[in-house]
Design a protein around this motif. Structure first.
Motif, mmCIF file in Angstrom:
data_model
loop_
_atom_site.group_PDB
_atom_site.id
_atom_site.type_symbol
_atom_site.label_atom_id
_atom_site.label_comp_id
_atom_site.label_asym_id
_atom_site.label_seq_id
_atom_site.Cartn_x
_atom_site.Cartn_y
_atom_site.Cartn_z
ATOM 1 N N GLU A 718 -5.258 6.354 -4.882
ATOM 2 C CA GLU A 718 -6.253 6.825 -5.859
ATOM 3 C C GLU A 718 -5.651 6.857 -7.253
ATOM 4 O OE1 GLU A 718 -9.161 9.789 -3.294
ATOM 5 O OE2 GLU A 718 -7.701 10.666 -4.675
ATOM 6 N N LEU A 719 -6.505 6.527 -8.239
ATOM 7 C CA LEU A 719 -6.184 6.754 -9.648
ATOM 8 C C LEU A 719 -7.177 7.823 -10.136
ATOM 9 C CD1 LEU A 719 -4.731 6.042 -12.309
ATOM 10 C CD2 LEU A 719 -6.518 4.327 -12.699
ATOM 11 N N VAL A 720 -6.654 8.993 -10.514
ATOM 12 C CA VAL A 720 -7.509 10.121 -10.948
ATOM 13 C C VAL A 720 -7.451 10.200 -12.461
ATOM 14 C CG1 VAL A 720 -7.900 12.596 -10.831
ATOM 15 C CG2 VAL A 720 -7.093 11.352 -8.794
ATOM 16 N N ILE A 721 -8.631 10.133 -13.101
ATOM 17 C CA ILE A 721 -8.725 10.204 -14.574
ATOM 18 C C ILE A 721 -9.586 11.423 -14.919
ATOM 19 C CG2 ILE A 721 -9.496 8.980 -16.644
ATOM 20 C CD1 ILE A 721 -9.263 6.382 -14.825
ATOM 21 N N THR A 722 -9.093 12.305 -15.823
ATOM 22 C CA THR A 722 -9.846 13.520 -16.209
ATOM 23 C C THR A 722 -9.964 13.570 -17.728
ATOM 24 O OG1 THR A 722 -7.846 14.843 -16.300
ATOM 25 C CG2 THR A 722 -9.018 14.824 -14.217
ATOM 26 N N GLN A 771 -0.479 0.821 -5.703
ATOM 27 C CA GLN A 771 0.825 1.309 -5.243
ATOM 28 C C GLN A 771 0.992 2.762 -5.674
ATOM 29 O OE1 GLN A 771 3.221 -0.422 -3.367
ATOM 30 N NE2 GLN A 771 1.394 -1.691 -3.103
ATOM 31 N N PRO A 772 1.774 3.521 -4.828
ATOM 32 C CA PRO A 772 1.990 4.932 -5.220
ATOM 33 C C PRO A 772 2.705 5.006 -6.558
ATOM 34 C CG PRO A 772 2.702 4.548 -2.949
ATOM 35 C CD PRO A 772 2.417 3.204 -3.527
ATOM 36 N N PHE A 773 2.281 5.967 -7.350
ATOM 37 C CA PHE A 773 2.920 6.334 -8.618
ATOM 38 C C PHE A 773 3.085 5.132 -9.536
ATOM 39 C CE2 PHE A 773 6.101 8.771 -11.195
ATOM 40 C CZ PHE A 773 5.282 9.859 -11.412
ATOM 41 N N SER A 774 1.980 4.315 -9.649
ATOM 42 C CA SER A 774 2.019 3.135 -10.517
ATOM 43 C C SER A 774 1.394 3.509 -11.851
ATOM 44 C CB SER A 774 1.206 1.987 -9.913
ATOM 45 O OG SER A 774 1.609 1.745 -8.597
ATOM 46 N N PRO A 775 1.916 3.027 -12.972
ATOM 47 C CA PRO A 775 1.328 3.345 -14.283
ATOM 48 C C PRO A 775 0.076 2.496 -14.534
ATOM 49 C CG PRO A 775 3.292 2.004 -14.571
ATOM 50 C CD PRO A 775 3.184 2.256 -13.094
ATOM 51 N N VAL A 794 -5.933 4.647 -25.954
ATOM 52 C CA VAL A 794 -5.420 4.247 -24.633
ATOM 53 C C VAL A 794 -4.242 5.158 -24.290
ATOM 54 C CG1 VAL A 794 -4.351 2.371 -23.330
ATOM 55 C CG2 VAL A 794 -6.159 1.871 -25.004
ATOM 56 N N ILE A 795 -4.256 5.669 -23.035
ATOM 57 C CA ILE A 795 -3.124 6.483 -22.590
ATOM 58 C C ILE A 795 -2.678 5.957 -21.230
ATOM 59 C CG2 ILE A 795 -4.030 8.517 -23.797
ATOM 60 C CD1 ILE A 795 -4.445 9.578 -20.836
ATOM 61 N N THR A 796 -1.455 6.395 -20.815
ATOM 62 C CA THR A 796 -0.908 5.945 -19.528
ATOM 63 C C THR A 796 -1.053 7.059 -18.505
ATOM 64 O OG1 THR A 796 0.664 4.516 -20.658
ATOM 65 C CG2 THR A 796 1.155 5.077 -18.361
ATOM 66 N N ILE A 797 -1.574 6.692 -17.311
ATOM 67 C CA ILE A 797 -1.760 7.661 -16.219
ATOM 68 C C ILE A 797 -1.177 7.019 -14.962
ATOM 69 C CG2 ILE A 797 -3.476 8.850 -14.788
ATOM 70 C CD1 ILE A 797 -5.316 8.893 -17.231
ATOM 71 N N TYR A 798 -0.521 7.817 -14.136
ATOM 72 C CA TYR A 798 0.075 7.309 -12.892
ATOM 73 C C TYR A 798 -0.890 7.522 -11.745
ATOM 74 C CZ TYR A 798 4.582 6.562 -15.116
ATOM 75 O OH TYR A 798 5.579 6.089 -15.919
ATOM 76 N N SER A 799 -0.857 6.550 -10.815
ATOM 77 C CA SER A 799 -1.672 6.692 -9.603
ATOM 78 C C SER A 799 -1.042 7.747 -8.701
ATOM 79 C CB SER A 799 -1.738 5.342 -8.864
ATOM 80 O OG SER A 799 -0.443 4.966 -8.464
ATOM 81 N N LYS A 834 10.146 5.965 -5.381
ATOM 82 C CA LYS A 834 8.939 6.525 -6.025
ATOM 83 C C LYS A 834 8.368 7.730 -5.297
ATOM 84 C CE LYS A 834 7.604 2.406 -8.510
ATOM 85 N NZ LYS A 834 6.578 1.478 -8.860
ATOM 86 N N ARG A 835 9.049 8.258 -4.295
ATOM 87 C CA ARG A 835 8.559 9.491 -3.650
ATOM 88 C C ARG A 835 9.307 10.664 -4.269
ATOM 89 N NH1 ARG A 835 7.074 8.593 2.662
ATOM 90 N NH2 ARG A 835 6.196 6.503 2.485
ATOM 91 N N ARG A 836 8.761 11.193 -5.314
ATOM 92 C CA ARG A 836 9.454 12.253 -6.057
ATOM 93 C C ARG A 836 9.546 13.530 -5.241
ATOM 94 N NH1 ARG A 836 6.498 13.451 -11.436
ATOM 95 N NH2 ARG A 836 4.722 13.546 -10.019
ATOM 96 N N VAL A 837 10.536 14.338 -5.570
ATOM 97 C CA VAL A 837 10.632 15.708 -5.032
ATOM 98 C C VAL A 837 10.481 16.649 -6.230
ATOM 99 C CG1 VAL A 837 12.081 17.403 -3.907
ATOM 100 C CG2 VAL A 837 12.098 15.046 -3.095
#
Length: 1027
Positions: A718-722, A771-775, A794-799, A834-837
């Motif tokens: 998912e790509l969540v945009i708010t 892909q997870p955590f893609s810009p 334009v702004i950058t958001i991660y998936s 890309k699996r952050r803690v």
């Protein structure tokens, strides 16, 4: 010489001329008619007629019977008690008749109304038997009653066979209350028997029975049918008194039994007061009035025919006075007219009485005509009590009036001339001369000792008063009025003083003042120094009450000037002010107009003439300028979204005072506006106008993009945009929505999605290829019914990212105390593929609980240990650790267990003793014993502080005593706590050690000790048991 003293010529009655004194008699009680029931059993048979009158001297009384005087003697059966006549040993033949009371004194006589004495009695029936009445069945019959000799009203009933069986009246049987006879319209076999007439006297209440009359049936056949035969009929004419109840009877014999009906011959229906349903044999009319008079017909009818009988009810009314003569007091030689009027039917006639005797007009000056009595040239012989008697054949009414004729020499004792009369020079004055004298005589005036000469300025009026016009200083002096008639002369004097007139020296003016200022309104006068001045002010004709009106008005003129000050003037104070000056001789006034200048009043009639998407053309009408021309107008606007009224930009930018239109610019499209206008002048800005009607600006495409665009997180792929929604007032029209555009970082083409809701604040794009955590590059635009608006930056958001894929290792857990557990682990590598803690999540639960009930505690960042607080002592807990990020928590570690330490000792230290020695405080206490489930005591903490609110200092010891080296010029608060591996235990009670004046002292926490001879120290404890 001086005039002789005044004297009255009404010789016997000097008191009569005093106010509120009755001279001639006036009745306060008059006799009423009496019906006396004769009963041979009564031994002391007597009656009393009342009569009472007031007068001065007190009246005496006489009585008449049938016009002849009664002379009560000690031997006769008449006696007087005051005016009351008592008649004892009554004799119905001698004493029946009409009685009248006469009350008299030396001034005259009055006659009471007539009162009758009648006797009610009833003798017995003659006792011989009555012969039987024999009739055929179906025939009608009349049984005669024949009442005995009597006086007083009777009622009749009949006994059938034996008492108490009474004959009941119905359509077939009727008892006449006039004759007492019993009528049976049609005899039936059940009627056979003995009939007895019962007669009751309503006054004496005595009842007698006649001899029985037997009724028998003949045996020679039955009577056939026949038409009604009226046996009971009312007289041709019945006289009925006004207001009384009349009953007329009508009954017929016949076969079949006839019906009885009533009607008026003039065709008028019966009024509601007549109960027609009840009126079979008797027509009853209550409260008889003139309109009830007329001819009535009774109709008896059956199948064989009908018969009628007529009779006339004639209305009469005894006299009733509607106009009575009133007491009068007349001067001698004057004339008198008295009128007496009464209603009644027949029309009443009138006669007049004087002092109880009929008035005969022997002299020409006394005339009697109908109810009119006139006497000319009154003399003293006319004094007396007069009575008008109005009468017809149904009664008489009396009305009393007293005539006093006064002959008096002139007398000023009740009406002296005013001792001092003042008039202003040039003014007019009236000096009143009102002596009492009868008849009226001549009046003359003197000034000083000279007879007053009349002129065109000075005149004596017909009523004796003196009028002086356009008075001059020489008119002042002593004036005497002299009155004369045939009985004497009298005079009275008074001084006339001529004063200087009062003049207001302040000229009339118009004053001009601004709101908020203060002003003095002058009222300066010249006046006669011997006269007091009274100043009164009016505002627009209304009296000013100083001290009211909110304290705006104040008198500042002192005694000889009427100046007033108006402070802090308001617009409402504009108008006409009048200063009125009064003295005992004159009153004058002067007016000033006050103009108050102030800020303009509110403009009116605000109209929105034309409105576009960002502009509105307004027009208005000016309000009052409050005497200062309007220089500028200001326009304000309000919307549902603004905080109150806001200033707006206009064309022209400055709206001059002569302009009544302007255009408002820079408005938001598609918003409801209200406008108001404020006017300003040189003095200030006035109140705002009433708001215009709401008007909405036109729609246009949107111009504002949403703020705070961000996003990230969400579920896998998912790509969540708010963003923050655009406020309604910036949407510029209906059908508002958002256009979301996004692309993977570095790509060229944009993907777009429309979000058709003005309140939306989020868009989620889901695609398995993400892909997870893609810009991603993202921008959000806007649109409405009028078209598309711009995009934002334009702004950058991660998936969305994936939760951590590995579990932490090397988990350790140990108990720090009864309530704390320390947990440690080995950290996972940061940002593995890309699996952050973002941190670690600890889950812990008691041995006896299920894992689902676990408590959760999170750390942030790369921490490798944490302390869990608030657990229970002597309990086994299970603990797991897992890593987490925005996607959630990863795999759990292995589960470890740990048992918490026993709880700390619950008993506080007891028997705490203290003493002081050379700047040391020595404390001793008992060893605290741990209970079986508590951890052993390994030492004690001594907490001490100088005042209640400071932080305590702590000293640790593993013994049960301690020495503190502290300066002794302070008060100390001390508590002692045991501790062990389970943590700190309960604290002792707080000990207060006071400032020590001497070298040493001792004390304990449990009792008060007697200390050295120098001092006794009381110890205070608080309820707090822990710090």
């Amino acid at each position: 010489g001086s005039p002789p003293p005044p004297h009255l010529m009404v010789l016997p009655g000097l008191a009569c001329l005093l106010p509120q004194t009755n001279c001639l008699p006036v009745f306060t009680k008059q006799p009423g008619s009496i019906v006396f029931p004769v009963d041979s059993q009564e031994k002391n048979r007597e009656v009393v007629f009342s009569c009472e009158a007031q007068g001065s001297p007190s009246p005496l009384y006489r009585w008449k019977l049938n016009g002849t005087a009664i002379t009560p003697k000690s031997v006769s059966h008449y006696s007087l008690s005051g005016g009351n006549l008592r008649i004892s040993n009554l004799d119905k033949d001698q004493d029946a008749g009409t009685y009248q009371c006469l009350a008299f004194n030396s001034f005259g006589t009055i006659v009471s109304r007539e009162a009758s004495l009648t006797f009610a009695y009833m003798e017995n029936f003659k006792t011989h038997r009555r012969s039987s009445v024999s009739v055929r069945e179906g025939q009608g019959v009349v049984l005669l009653c024949g009442p005995p000799s009597h006086s007083g009203d009777l009622t009749f009933s009949w006994i059938f066979n034996e008492y108490p069986s009474f004959v009941k009246q119905d359509t077939r049987r009727f008892i006449s209350q006039e004759t007492g006879n019993l009528y049976i319209a049609k005899v039936e076999p059940s009627d056979v028997g003995n009939y007895t007439c019962v007669v009751t006297n309503t006054v004496t209440k005595t009842r007698v029975q006649g001899p029985p009359t037997p009724l028998v049936l003949r045996s020679d056949g039955i009577m056939g049918e026949y038409e009604p035969k009226i046996e009971v009929q009312f007289p041709e004419i019945v006289h009925v008194a006004k207001g009384s109840t009349v009953k007329v009877e009508c009954f017929a014999l016949g076969n079949p039994v006839p019906s009885i009906n009533w009607r008026r011959m003039d065709g008028i229906p019966f009024s509601r007061k007549v109960d027609v349903r009840k009126a079979s044999g008797v027509l009853e009319i209550p409260y008889f009035q003139q309109e009830d008079a007329g001819t009535y017909e009774c109709v008896a009818e059956n199948s064989r025919g009908r018969n009628t009988v007529k009779g006339k009810l004639s209305f009469y009314a005894p006299p009733h006075l509607i106009e009575k003569p009133q007491d009068v007091q007349k001067p001698i030689d004057d004339s008198l007219v008295w009128e007496c009027k009464a209603t009644g039917k027949p029309k009443p006639s009138y006669r007049w009485m004087k002092n109880g005797e009929n008035l005969e007009s022997l002299e020409e000056r006394i005339q009697v005509a109908n109810g009119l009595l006139s006497i000319s040239r009154l003399t003293l012989s006319d004094i007396g009590m007069y009575q008008c008697v109005a009468g017809n054949k149904h009664g008489e009414v009396y009305s009393n009036a007293e005539l006093k004729v006064i002959a008096v020499a002139p007398d000023f004792s009740q009406s002296q001339l005013r001792s001092h009369t003042m008039v202003k020079e040039g003014g007019d004055v009236l000096m009143e001369c009102r002596p009492k004298m009868s008849p009226w005589g001549g009046i003359s005036w003197r000034k000083g000792s000279e007879t007053l000469q009349e002129s065109n300025r000075v005149s004596i009026l017909d009523n004796g008063n003196l009028r002086i016009q356009n008075a001059t200083k020489p008119d002042a002096g002593l004036y005497t009025c002299v009155a004369r008639n045939q009985f004497g002369v009298a005079s009275s004097s008074g001084t006339l003083m001529v004063k200087e007139p009062t003049i207001i020296t302040t000229p009339p003016s118009t004053l001009d003042v601004t709101v908020g200022e203060s002003i003095v309104l002058p009222c300066q006068v010249t006046h006669d120094p011997s006269l007091e001045l009274k100043f009164t002010w009016f505002f627009n004709e209304q009296l000013i009450h100083f001290g009211n009106h909110g304290g705006y008005f104040e008198k500042v003129g002192g005694h000889s000037a009427g100046d007033i000050m108006i402070r802090n003037i308001q617009l409402r104070h504009a108008g006409k002010y009048t200063c009125a000056v009064q003295t005992k001789v004159d009153s004058i006034s002067i007016a000033a107009d006050l103009v108050v200048r102030g800020p303009p009043g509110p403009p009116t009639s605000i109209h929105v003439e034309e409105i576009s998407d960002t502009t509105a053309s307004l027009s208005w009408r000016p309000g009052p300028d409050n005497h200062s021309p309007v220089t500028t107008y200001t326009i304000q606007a309000r919307t549902p979204f603004s905080l109150g009224w806001q200033a707006v930009t206009t064309v022209p930018e400055m709206v001059g005072g002569r302009r009544l239109t302007a255009t408002v610019i820079d408005l938001s499209p598609w918003v409801e506006y209200e406008f108001r206008v404020l006017a300003s002048n040189a003095i200030g800005t006035g109140e705002p106008s009433k708001p215009s009607k709401q008007a909405r600006t036109k729609e246009t495409s949107p111009k504002v993009t949403p703020a705070n665009v961000s996003g990230g997180g969400g579920s896998r792929s998912e790509l969540v945009i708010t963003w923050e929604p655009v406020p309604e007032e910036l949407q510029n029209g209906g059908g508002f929505g958002y256009v979301v555009a996004f692309r993977p970082y570095g790509a060229t083409g944009w993907m777009q999605a429309a979000v058709p809701s003005s309140e939306a604040s989020k868009y989620v794009f889901k695609n398995d290829s993400i892909q997870p955590f893609s810009p991603f590059q993202v921008k959000v635009g806007v649109y409405n019914n009028e078209g598309e608006g711009p995009f934002g930056p334009v702004i950058t958001i991660y998936s969305a990212e994936e939760e951590p894929g590995r579990a932490p290792t090397r988990i350790r857990a140990k108990s720090l105390s009864a309530s704390e557990i320390e947990v440690s682990w080995k950290a996972l590598p940061w940002n593995t593929s890309k699996r952050r803690v973002l941190g670690y999540e600890l889950r812990y639960w008691e041995k006896r609980e299920k894992e689902e009930a676990a408590s959760v505690q999170r750390t942030v960042g790369n921490q490798t240990s944490a302390i869990i607080r608030g657990v229970r002592g002597s309990n086994t807990y299970y603990v797991t650790v897992r890593a987490y990020n925005t996607a959630g928590a990863g795999l759990p570690s292995v589960t470890v267990n740990v048992t918490t330490k026993k709880p700390p000792p619950s008993q506080p230290p007891a028997k705490v003793m203290w003493n002081t020695l050379n700047s040391k405080i020595i404390l001793n206490w008992e060893q605290v014993k741990a209970l079986e489930n508590e951890s052993e005591v390994t030492g004690y903490k001594v907490l001490y502080k100088r005042n209640r609110h400071s932080r305590p200092s702590v000293m640790e010891t593993n013994t049960t005593s301690v020495e503190l080296s502290l300066p002794m010029d302070e008060e100390y608060f001390i508590q002692i706590k045991p501790f062990g591996e389970g943590g700190e235990g309960s604290s002792s009670r707080q000990i207060t050690i006071p400032r020590i004046p001497g070298p040493n002292a001792i004390g304990s926490a449990t009792k008060v000790s007697t200390l050295s001879a120098l001092s006794t120290i009381a110890l205070s404890f608080t309820a707090r048991t822990s710090l």
